[in-house]
Design an enzyme around this catalytic site. Structure first.
Site, mmCIF file in Angstrom:
data_model
loop_
_atom_site.group_PDB
_atom_site.id
_atom_site.type_symbol
_atom_site.label_atom_id
_atom_site.label_comp_id
_atom_site.label_asym_id
_atom_site.label_seq_id
_atom_site.Cartn_x
_atom_site.Cartn_y
_atom_site.Cartn_z
ATOM 1 N N GLY A 1 0.833 -1.210 0.000
ATOM 2 C CA GLY A 1 0.000 0.000 0.000
ATOM 3 C C GLY A 1 0.864 1.256 0.000
ATOM 4 N N HIS B 1 -5.791 28.163 -9.718
ATOM 5 C CA HIS B 1 -4.774 28.637 -8.777
ATOM 6 C C HIS B 1 -5.368 29.517 -7.666
ATOM 7 C CE1 HIS B 1 -1.945 26.985 -11.536
ATOM 8 N NE2 HIS B 1 -0.900 27.585 -11.005
ATOM 9 N N GLU C 1 4.406 18.842 -2.901
ATOM 10 C CA GLU C 1 3.793 19.489 -1.739
ATOM 11 C C GLU C 1 3.496 18.499 -0.614
ATOM 12 O OE1 GLU C 1 2.614 19.675 -4.865
ATOM 13 O OE2 GLU C 1 3.191 21.703 -5.447
ATOM 14 N N ASN D 1 4.441 -9.061 0.204
ATOM 15 C CA ASN D 1 3.648 -10.271 0.437
ATOM 16 C C ASN D 1 2.609 -10.510 -0.650
ATOM 17 O OD1 ASN D 1 1.642 -8.417 1.021
ATOM 18 N ND2 ASN D 1 1.827 -8.651 3.238
ATOM 19 N N HIS E 1 -5.373 -10.009 6.442
ATOM 20 C CA HIS E 1 -4.910 -8.617 6.476
ATOM 21 C C HIS E 1 -5.548 -7.854 7.633
ATOM 22 C CE1 HIS E 1 -4.323 -4.405 5.387
ATOM 23 N NE2 HIS E 1 -5.606 -4.286 5.646
ATOM 24 N N ARG F 1 -0.307 37.678 -2.508
ATOM 25 C CA ARG F 1 0.618 37.902 -3.618
ATOM 26 C C ARG F 1 0.792 39.395 -3.838
ATOM 27 N NH1 ARG F 1 -0.298 38.163 -9.923
ATOM 28 N NH2 ARG F 1 1.882 38.121 -10.505
ATOM 29 N N ARG G 1 3.566 38.255 1.514
ATOM 30 C CA ARG G 1 4.608 37.239 1.274
ATOM 31 C C ARG G 1 5.989 37.890 1.368
ATOM 32 N NH1 ARG G 1 5.384 36.546 -5.071
ATOM 33 N NH2 ARG G 1 4.394 38.453 -5.747
HETATM 34 C C1 LIG Z 1 -3.959 6.395 2.426
HETATM 35 C C2 LIG Z 1 -4.655 5.144 2.826
HETATM 36 N N1 LIG Z 1 -5.538 4.572 1.981
HETATM 37 C C3 LIG Z 1 -6.205 3.466 2.353
HETATM 38 C C4 LIG Z 1 -5.995 2.907 3.576
HETATM 39 C C5 LIG Z 1 -6.787 1.680 3.988
HETATM 40 N N2 LIG Z 1 -5.911 0.493 3.982
HETATM 41 C C6 LIG Z 1 -5.316 0.077 5.087
HETATM 42 S S1 LIG Z 1 -4.289 -1.234 4.815
HETATM 43 C C7 LIG Z 1 -4.661 -1.238 3.169
HETATM 44 C C8 LIG Z 1 -4.033 -2.258 2.248
HETATM 45 C C9 LIG Z 1 -2.610 -2.277 2.464
HETATM 46 O O1 LIG Z 1 -1.992 -3.299 1.749
HETATM 47 P P1 LIG Z 1 -0.501 -3.654 2.150
HETATM 48 O O2 LIG Z 1 0.261 -2.428 2.377
HETATM 49 O O3 LIG Z 1 -0.014 -4.600 1.146
HETATM 50 O O4 LIG Z 1 -0.675 -4.310 3.564
HETATM 51 P P2 LIG Z 1 -0.755 -5.855 3.944
HETATM 52 O O5 LIG Z 1 -2.143 -6.284 3.659
HETATM 53 O O6 LIG Z 1 0.236 -6.552 3.104
HETATM 54 O O7 LIG Z 1 -0.446 -5.854 5.399
HETATM 55 C C10 LIG Z 1 -5.565 -0.231 2.857
HETATM 56 C C11 LIG Z 1 -6.091 0.009 1.506
HETATM 57 C C12 LIG Z 1 -5.063 3.536 4.421
HETATM 58 N N3 LIG Z 1 -4.797 3.077 5.642
HETATM 59 N N4 LIG Z 1 -4.394 4.624 4.017
HETATM 60 MG MG LIG Z 2 0.783 -6.409 1.119
#
Ligand SMILES: Cc1ncc(C[n+]2csc(CCOP(=O)(O)OP(=O)(O)O)c2C)c(N)n1
Ligand SMILES: [Mg+2]
Length: 680
Positions: free
Chosen positions: A169, A487, A425, A198, A274, A533, A371
């Site tokens: 993720g 902007h 940013e 994984n 998960h 600005r 600024r």
């Molecule tokens: C910015 C963001 N988007 C969505 C989520 C929800 N979320 C938590 S874990 C996950 C999946 C993560 O997959 P991975 O990093 O592969 O973790 P694993 O299942 O392998 O532990 C998601 C979509 C989050 N925590 N943060």
């Molecule tokens: Mg994963």
């Protein structure tokens, strides 16, 4: 939890790495099961890696979680928080078994996602994926800069690694690109990331949506990559960490193949592990699979003592303290400064610096964009607060963020105090959070106000974690002109004001800008400085009015007797309102103008002060701000009026666009005259 104990208790005579890792697995699956909520897969999958890192390499002292020269450890895949809580508990941090049992319960220290709790060894919140990785870049950069500023031959008083775990993720999220690309350019050799490869994210096998070659990607960033490490083979992991630590010039990415939920026989390797409790049957089956014959939350004494890092941690810290004592002898001034910086105290002559900054603000007579006033303030204060570290997301000249004496950070010489974050940013803001979390450095960074949206979630985490950062947002309204609606910020002031613990200042001239900057430096949490600005005229103030600017809102122009009407304005609209109010008062009306550079600071004043500025009895009220009106109804009430903008802007010359939307003294006068006709 009433899991049947599947095995008789077997005393352990020696401990193996696998048994130590299984402590993490067992605590994690038991805590998640008890809460019936949480993420067992990542802790069970990364337990072997964590065991090697924490038992063999990590420099830390559970007896003093805030030891200045500890290695930093972050989870960017923070959903695996039970991994961190298990590690803290097992190695001897003040995180009791009771806290582990209360995982995810209201009031516990074991929240679903680890936030920032340095007294417990929790470095940073990492709930939003990818941000922990960007924070880690900031922490590693802070280490690099402090080492350059304070280390002397024979005295490496700043010398630690930043380790970060991340998952699929984190690497899918765009912020990982921003931050890791920058880390590669800066050559942050003491940053070591572990990729939990994984193959699984929530929706299933990632092969349908994530097929990057991560090793090549990070090589292309200029990182040192250790590919294809078996994350369940301790020797391979240890060798990779050794290689990463030996690489001084580039950050390291260790790509670890793992099985999510390792040890849960029917669920490992699937997305089910998960983010759901395993279920009592699978927990029992996992106990059997990994050979864990103990009751839930029981860790046998041998394993506990093998994990216990308190005496080794204390010894490591005292060795460092001995160096610090000698450093104090050899470099007493530097040592004092090091202590001051790391404890977050301002320099002893800060009050004098504030006086100089305010005097410079007062001395400005000609109209000036705020600024530019901000840059003028920085020219005074930055050389006098060495902890300050500036930058901009590729808008240095527009944000006026570079002060005269600034020295650019150079990858080879990290003693500079200004950097170019590039067009990043979100990455910039998360890196600034990481720098602030490290301590010893006060980062500020600029972009256009409208692009605060790009950084939004890192801004939110700054507020949530109370990081001491200063967000310099210029081009604060449709007044920026020709660049047009993409902007031109509209809802941004209101949306930043809606964020808990975000302090926002929108000063109207050089003096208010100087006050805003000094307040931002003094505040322990984040501040957004919102700046124009276009040039703005300077307002005259009595000494009392000058002093009241710090209160966020104050009477700038008053009338004889009780006002018939109150006008509230901020930033570029103060001068328009001032013209309109002066004209009306000249013709015998009684109108008061309140300048309100910071609504949140004003709201925090005592009731008597607020009443003295905005008397309840005066119901005719008008607010003027070139942005969404939503911020203002709470001040003007249902009988009041707001001159604002509740649509997108328009491209044209700044003054013409402002006039088009009603930001002229004449329009303010007309609205006021209408208001004065209404029943008071
Ligand atoms: C910015 C963001 N988007 C969505 C989520 C929800 N979320 C938590 S874990 C996950 C999946 C993560 O997959 P991975 O990093 O592969 O973790 P694993 O299942 O392998 O532990 C998601 C979509 C989050 N925590 N943060
Ligand atoms: Mg994963």
């Amino acid at each position: 939890m009433d899991n049947a104990r599947p095995f008789p208790r077997v005393p352990l005579m020696t401990t193996t790495r696998r048994e130590l890792a299984n402590c993490i697995r067992a605590l994690s699956m038991d805590a998640v099961q008890r809460a019936n909520s949480g993420h067992p897969g990542m802790p069970m999958g990364m337990a072997d890696i964590a065991q090697v890192l924490w038992c063999d390499f990590l420099k830390h002292n559970p007896g003093n979680p805030q030891w200045r020269d500890r290695d930093r450890f972050l989870l960017s895949n923070g959903h695996g928080s039970m991994l961190l809580y298990s590690l803290l508990h097992l190695t001897g941090y003040p995180l009791s078994l009771e806290e582990i049992r209360n995982f995810r319960q209201l009031g516990s220290h074991t929240a679903g996602h680890p936030e920032h709790e340095p007294a417990l060894g929790i470095e940073t919140t990492t709930g939003p994926l990818g941000q922990g990785l960007a924070n880690a870049v900031g922490l590693a950069l802070a280490e690099r800069m402090l080492a350059a500023q304070f280390n002397r031959p024979g005295f490496a008083i700043v010398d630690h690694f930043t380790y970060v775990f991340c998952g699929d993720g984190c690497l899918m999220e765009g912020i990982s690109h921003e931050a890791c690309s920058l880390a590669g350019t800066l050559g942050l050799g003491k940053l070591i990331a572990f990729y939990d490869d994984n193959g699984i994210s929530i929706d299933g096998k990632v092969e349908g949506w994530f097929t990057d070659d991560t090793a090549k990607r990070f090589q292309a960033y200029g990182w040192h990559v250790v590919p294809d490490v078996d994350g369940h083979d301790a020797e391979e992991v240890a060798a990779a960490i050794r290689a990463a630590r030996a690489e001084a010039a580039r950050p390291s990415m260790i790509c670890c193949r793992t099985v999510i939920g390792w040890g849960a026989p029917h669920k490992q390797g699937t997305p089910e592990v998960h983010g759901e409790a395993l279920g009592t049957d699978e927990v029992a089956a996992a106990r059997k699979e990994i050979g864990w014959p103990y009751e839930p939350f029981v860790v046998p004494a041998e394993l506990r003592s093998a994990w216990d890092h308190r005496s080794r941690g204390a010894a490591a810290e005292s060795a460092w303290r001995e160096v610090l004592v000698r450093y104090r002898g050899a470099h007493p001034d530097l040592a004092r400064e090091f202590e001051r910086r790391l404890s977050g105290e301002l320099p002893a002559d800060w009050k004098e610096t504030v006086s100089q900054a305010l005097a410079a603000g007062l001395a400005q007579k000609a109209p000036q964009a705020t600024r530019q006033s901000s840059q003028a303030t920085l020219n005074v204060i930055a050389p006098r607060i060495p902890e300050i570290f500036g930058g901009s997301a590729d808008l240095t000249g527009s944000n006026n963020t570079k002060f005269k004496a600034a020295r650019e950070l150079d990858p080879k010489n990290a003693s500079g105090d200004y950097t170019h974050y590039g067009v990043r940013e979100f990455g910039m803001t998360a890196v600034m959070n990481g720098i602030a979390l490290h301590g010893g450095i006060l980062p500020y960074g600029g972009t256009f106000l409208v692009f605060s949206d790009y950084a939004r979630n890192a801004v939110r985490l700054a507020a949530l974690m109370n990081t001491h950062v200063v967000l310099v947002y210029t081009h604060d309204s449709v007044g920026l002109g020709e660049d047009g609606p993409t902007h031109q910020p509209i809802e941004h002031l209101t949306s930043l004001r809606a964020m808990p613990n975000m302090c926002l200042w929108r000063p109207c001239d050089a003096f208010e800008t100087a006050v805003a900057w000094t307040a931002a430096v003094e505040r322990s949490g984040p501040t957004a400085l919102v700046l124009s600005r276009q040039a703005l005229p300077q307002q005259g103030r009595t000494a009392e009015q000058q002093a009241n600017v710090r209160r966020g809102g104050y009477v700038l122009i008053d009338c004889q007797g009780t006002p018939e009407c109150l006008v509230l304005a901020t930033g570029s609209e103060v001068s328009l309102a001032a013209q309109a109010v002066s004209t009306l008062n000249g013709s015998g009306r009684r109108v008061r103008l309140v300048s309100m550079p910071s609504t949140d600071v004003f709201d925090a004043q005592d009731g008597a002060y607020r009443e003295s500025v905005l008397p309840r009895a005066v119901r005719r009220r008008l607010a003027v701000e070139a942005g969404a009106t939503l911020s203002w109804w709470r001040y003007v009430g249902i009988d009041g009026r707001v001159i604002g903008i509740d649509r997108f802007g328009a491209s044209g010359k700044g003054a013409e666009v402002l006039a088009h939307f009603g930001f002229t003294a004449e329009h303010v006068s007309r609205e006021l005259s209408e208001l004065l006709k209404s029943a008071g």
